[in-house]
Design a protein around this motif. Structure first.
Motif, PDB file in Angstrom:
ATOM      1  N   PHE A  18     -19.034  63.778 -75.174  1.00  0.00           N
ATOM      2  CA  PHE A  18     -19.431  65.185 -75.112  1.00  0.00           C
ATOM      3  C   PHE A  18     -18.743  65.963 -76.212  1.00  0.00           C
ATOM      4  O   PHE A  18     -17.680  65.570 -76.713  1.00  0.00           O
ATOM      5  CB  PHE A  18     -19.132  65.786 -73.731  1.00  0.00           C
ATOM      6  CG  PHE A  18     -17.673  65.998 -73.438  1.00  0.00           C
ATOM      7  CD1 PHE A  18     -17.087  67.243 -73.576  1.00  0.00           C
ATOM      8  CD2 PHE A  18     -16.885  64.947 -73.006  1.00  0.00           C
ATOM      9  CE1 PHE A  18     -15.749  67.448 -73.305  1.00  0.00           C
ATOM     10  CE2 PHE A  18     -15.543  65.134 -72.725  1.00  0.00           C
ATOM     11  CZ  PHE A  18     -14.981  66.386 -72.878  1.00  0.00           C
ATOM     12  N   SER A  33     -14.885  66.661 -80.256  1.00  0.00           N
ATOM     13  CA  SER A  33     -15.673  65.719 -79.458  1.00  0.00           C
ATOM     14  C   SER A  33     -14.734  64.758 -78.751  1.00  0.00           C
ATOM     15  O   SER A  33     -13.627  64.478 -79.237  1.00  0.00           O
ATOM     16  CB  SER A  33     -16.659  64.942 -80.345  1.00  0.00           C
ATOM     17  OG  SER A  33     -15.955  64.126 -81.263  1.00  0.00           O
ATOM     18  N   PHE A  36     -16.769  59.381 -73.710  1.00  0.00           N
ATOM     19  CA  PHE A  36     -16.714  59.167 -72.265  1.00  0.00           C
ATOM     20  C   PHE A  36     -15.928  57.894 -71.961  1.00  0.00           C
ATOM     21  O   PHE A  36     -15.946  56.945 -72.751  1.00  0.00           O
ATOM     22  CB  PHE A  36     -18.125  59.063 -71.683  1.00  0.00           C
ATOM     23  CG  PHE A  36     -18.863  60.354 -71.651  1.00  0.00           C
ATOM     24  CD1 PHE A  36     -18.399  61.420 -70.901  1.00  0.00           C
ATOM     25  CD2 PHE A  36     -20.037  60.523 -72.369  1.00  0.00           C
ATOM     26  CE1 PHE A  36     -19.077  62.630 -70.866  1.00  0.00           C
ATOM     27  CE2 PHE A  36     -20.730  61.720 -72.333  1.00  0.00           C
ATOM     28  CZ  PHE A  36     -20.240  62.772 -71.582  1.00  0.00           C
ATOM     29  N   PRO A  61     -23.483  60.328 -69.810  1.00  0.00           N
ATOM     30  CA  PRO A  61     -23.410  61.795 -69.856  1.00  0.00           C
ATOM     31  C   PRO A  61     -23.787  62.496 -68.553  1.00  0.00           C
ATOM     32  O   PRO A  61     -23.307  63.606 -68.299  1.00  0.00           O
ATOM     33  CB  PRO A  61     -24.395  62.149 -70.983  1.00  0.00           C
ATOM     34  CG  PRO A  61     -24.416  60.957 -71.859  1.00  0.00           C
ATOM     35  CD  PRO A  61     -24.265  59.787 -70.933  1.00  0.00           C
ATOM     36  N   ASN A  66     -18.047  61.325 -64.923  1.00  0.00           N
ATOM     37  CA  ASN A  66     -17.853  61.911 -66.244  1.00  0.00           C
ATOM     38  C   ASN A  66     -17.972  63.427 -66.223  1.00  0.00           C
ATOM     39  O   ASN A  66     -17.399  64.107 -67.080  1.00  0.00           O
ATOM     40  CB  ASN A  66     -18.859  61.325 -67.232  1.00  0.00           C
ATOM     41  CG  ASN A  66     -18.568  59.878 -67.552  1.00  0.00           C
ATOM     42  OD1 ASN A  66     -17.414  59.457 -67.546  1.00  0.00           O
ATOM     43  ND2 ASN A  66     -19.606  59.111 -67.820  1.00  0.00           N
ATOM     44  N   TYR A  69     -14.595  64.429 -65.458  1.00  0.00           N
ATOM     45  CA  TYR A  69     -13.779  64.193 -66.654  1.00  0.00           C
ATOM     46  C   TYR A  69     -13.968  65.318 -67.677  1.00  0.00           C
ATOM     47  O   TYR A  69     -12.994  65.799 -68.281  1.00  0.00           O
ATOM     48  CB  TYR A  69     -14.152  62.840 -67.257  1.00  0.00           C
ATOM     49  CG  TYR A  69     -13.571  62.572 -68.619  1.00  0.00           C
ATOM     50  CD1 TYR A  69     -12.226  62.268 -68.781  1.00  0.00           C
ATOM     51  CD2 TYR A  69     -14.380  62.614 -69.751  1.00  0.00           C
ATOM     52  CE1 TYR A  69     -11.702  62.008 -70.042  1.00  0.00           C
ATOM     53  CE2 TYR A  69     -13.876  62.361 -71.012  1.00  0.00           C
ATOM     54  CZ  TYR A  69     -12.525  62.059 -71.147  1.00  0.00           C
ATOM     55  OH  TYR A  69     -12.005  61.813 -72.394  1.00  0.00           O
ATOM     56  N   GLN A  70     -15.214  65.756 -67.885  1.00  0.00           N
ATOM     57  CA  GLN A  70     -15.465  66.850 -68.816  1.00  0.00           C
ATOM     58  C   GLN A  70     -14.791  68.139 -68.352  1.00  0.00           C
ATOM     59  O   GLN A  70     -14.180  68.850 -69.167  1.00  0.00           O
ATOM     60  CB  GLN A  70     -16.973  67.082 -68.935  1.00  0.00           C
ATOM     61  CG  GLN A  70     -17.734  65.973 -69.615  1.00  0.00           C
ATOM     62  CD  GLN A  70     -19.211  66.283 -69.743  1.00  0.00           C
ATOM     63  OE1 GLN A  70     -19.613  67.201 -70.455  1.00  0.00           O
ATOM     64  NE2 GLN A  70     -20.045  65.523 -69.053  1.00  0.00           N
ATOM     65  N   ASN A  86     -18.547  73.678 -73.441  1.00  0.00           N
ATOM     66  CA  ASN A  86     -19.360  72.473 -73.551  1.00  0.00           C
ATOM     67  C   ASN A  86     -20.686  72.827 -74.218  1.00  0.00           C
ATOM     68  O   ASN A  86     -21.497  73.573 -73.674  1.00  0.00           O
ATOM     69  CB  ASN A  86     -19.601  71.874 -72.163  1.00  0.00           C
ATOM     70  CG  ASN A  86     -20.048  70.426 -72.232  1.00  0.00           C
ATOM     71  OD1 ASN A  86     -20.665  70.004 -73.197  1.00  0.00           O
ATOM     72  ND2 ASN A  86     -19.732  69.663 -71.199  1.00  0.00           N
ATOM     73  N   TRP A  89     -23.722  66.893 -76.115  1.00  0.00           N
ATOM     74  CA  TRP A  89     -23.219  65.523 -76.087  1.00  0.00           C
ATOM     75  C   TRP A  89     -23.715  64.797 -77.334  1.00  0.00           C
ATOM     76  O   TRP A  89     -24.549  65.295 -78.083  1.00  0.00           O
ATOM     77  CB  TRP A  89     -23.705  64.806 -74.822  1.00  0.00           C
ATOM     78  CG  TRP A  89     -25.195  64.665 -74.743  1.00  0.00           C
ATOM     79  CD1 TRP A  89     -26.106  65.665 -74.540  1.00  0.00           C
ATOM     80  CD2 TRP A  89     -25.963  63.469 -74.910  1.00  0.00           C
ATOM     81  NE1 TRP A  89     -27.378  65.168 -74.563  1.00  0.00           N
ATOM     82  CE2 TRP A  89     -27.333  63.818 -74.773  1.00  0.00           C
ATOM     83  CE3 TRP A  89     -25.639  62.138 -75.131  1.00  0.00           C
ATOM     84  CZ2 TRP A  89     -28.349  62.888 -74.874  1.00  0.00           C
ATOM     85  CZ3 TRP A  89     -26.649  61.203 -75.224  1.00  0.00           C
ATOM     86  CH2 TRP A  89     -27.986  61.583 -75.098  1.00  0.00           C
ATOM     87  N   TYR A 110     -28.246  68.361 -69.347  1.00  0.00           N
ATOM     88  CA  TYR A 110     -27.381  69.339 -70.012  1.00  0.00           C
ATOM     89  C   TYR A 110     -28.062  70.695 -70.129  1.00  0.00           C
ATOM     90  O   TYR A 110     -27.442  71.738 -69.891  1.00  0.00           O
ATOM     91  CB  TYR A 110     -26.988  68.828 -71.397  1.00  0.00           C
ATOM     92  CG  TYR A 110     -25.728  68.003 -71.395  1.00  0.00           C
ATOM     93  CD1 TYR A 110     -24.509  68.562 -71.739  1.00  0.00           C
ATOM     94  CD2 TYR A 110     -25.746  66.668 -71.025  1.00  0.00           C
ATOM     95  CE1 TYR A 110     -23.345  67.816 -71.729  1.00  0.00           C
ATOM     96  CE2 TYR A 110     -24.597  65.908 -71.009  1.00  0.00           C
ATOM     97  CZ  TYR A 110     -23.402  66.494 -71.361  1.00  0.00           C
ATOM     98  OH  TYR A 110     -22.249  65.738 -71.339  1.00  0.00           O
TER      99      TYR A 110
END
Length: 346
Positions: A18, A33, A36, A61, A66, A69-70, A86, A89, A110
């Protein structure tokens, strides 16, 4: 550089991550950036399944783990007061092979869940290895977002909406800037090259040719580019996949016509029976009973056909770009290839 390094290290396995940055007016600025986390794929019969690893990386993504995680990475970036929005990706590709269902589902996720202005950066490792950076930005069109949300990709719905395969993805202009630290480093380099020393003799010059001498052997070679051959093979595979989807739709049309003919024959027979019963002053039979006796086949989705058509267009453009250089070289030496051409022109 982080995107290029990550995609090159994991090649040929698909790499995803991402990107963060800032949305300033009409520009979407990408400043950092993060890849992942990788998921270990269990080995089967002592062999590592590269396709399974690529499929897991391609679906990363939109994975729930994830997403957490983001959010954690963005929270830590905000603590150090850096750009932490954000903005999309990125993914790696091999010779333009990126128009697939995973790419569409990721970008749809997204644009729907995060922000409609998010983008997907596609880095082509194979094309970049030729010496020219291949980094492109894409976004799903609003019309395709509506069609994908409804989930109806039938012939009737496509005719009503006027959706074409060219309307799936919109490519955005991309400009790459160096960071301030890298720009400062470049300004510290000497502006003029050092003066070359004169060779002491002609024999020394013949043994040590100047480094900037053009290599005409590689520049004027007429051999077919290996990337052109690979792209042509991928183009044929996409055309075969499109032909398979077309055959499936034609089979559905034949099945539908066969069932409709049966229904029409049954309705005519039932009308004749009701006419006879009416003359005999009997109760007519229901004429909508065919809905229980016959079942129309369901139409296959046209999404795969749209994606295959868009991928075929992508490969065709690449073949056109690869053949441009070879065609120019062959036009330059056509006097030696075709007897009599050079003499007539003189």
């Amino acid at each position: 550089m982080k995107i290029i390094k990550h995609c090159s290290q994991t090649f040929p396995t698909t790499a995803t991550g991402f990107i963060v940055g800032m949305d300033v007016s009409t520009q979407l600025q990408v400043t950092n950036s993060f890849p992942f986390p990788t998921v270990d794929v269990p080995q089967t019969d002592g062999h590592h399944d590269s396709n399974a690893a690529s499929n897991l990386a391609a679906a990363a993504p939109r994975a729930k783990a994830n997403a957490v995680y983001q959010a954690e990475m963005i929270r830590k970036l905000r603590e150090v007061n850096v750009d932490a929005n954000n903005v999309g990706w990125y993914t790696s590709a091999n010779l333009g092979n990126f128009v697939n269902l995973n790419m569409i589902e990721n970008q749809y996720y997204y644009q729907k869940e995060l922000n409609e202005r998010t983008v997907a950066l596609v880095y082509d490792v194979s094309r970049s290895s030729q010496g020219s950076l291949s980094l492109r930005a894409f976004r799903i069109s609003p019309s395709f977002m509506v069609a994908y949300k409804e989930g109806r990709f039938t012939t009737e719905s496509l005719q009503k909406s006027g959706l074409r395969y060219q309307d799936i993805l919109h490519e955005l202009p991309l400009t790459i800037h160096n960071s301030h630290l890298l720009s400062s480093f470049l300004h510290t380099l000497p502006t003029s090259p050092s003066q070359a020393t004169q060779p002491p003799s002609l024999s020394t010059l013949s043994k040590q040719p100047p480094p900037l001498t053009p290599n005409l052997t590689t520049s004027l070679t007429l051999n077919i580019d290996p990337f052109l051959s690979q792209t042509s093979d991928l183009l044929l595979e996409s055309i075969e996949a499109h032909h398979t989807e077309l055959n499936n739709h034609q089979y559905y049309q034949r099945q539908l016509a066969r069932e409709q003919a049966k229904i029409t024959a049954w309705q005519q027979k039932r009308k004749a029976e009701n006419a006879s019963r009416a003359l005999a002053k009997q109760t007519p039979l229901p004429e909508d009973e065919w809905t229980r006796l016959f079942k129309l086949p369901s139409e296959p989705g046209r999404l795969e056909s749209l994606l295959n058509s868009r991928q075929v267009e992508q490969y065709a453009r690449q073949v056109d770009g690869f053949t441009a250089g070879v065609s120019a070289k062959m036009f330059a030496v056509r006097g030696n290839l075709l007897p009599g051409v050079g003499i007539e022109e003189r």
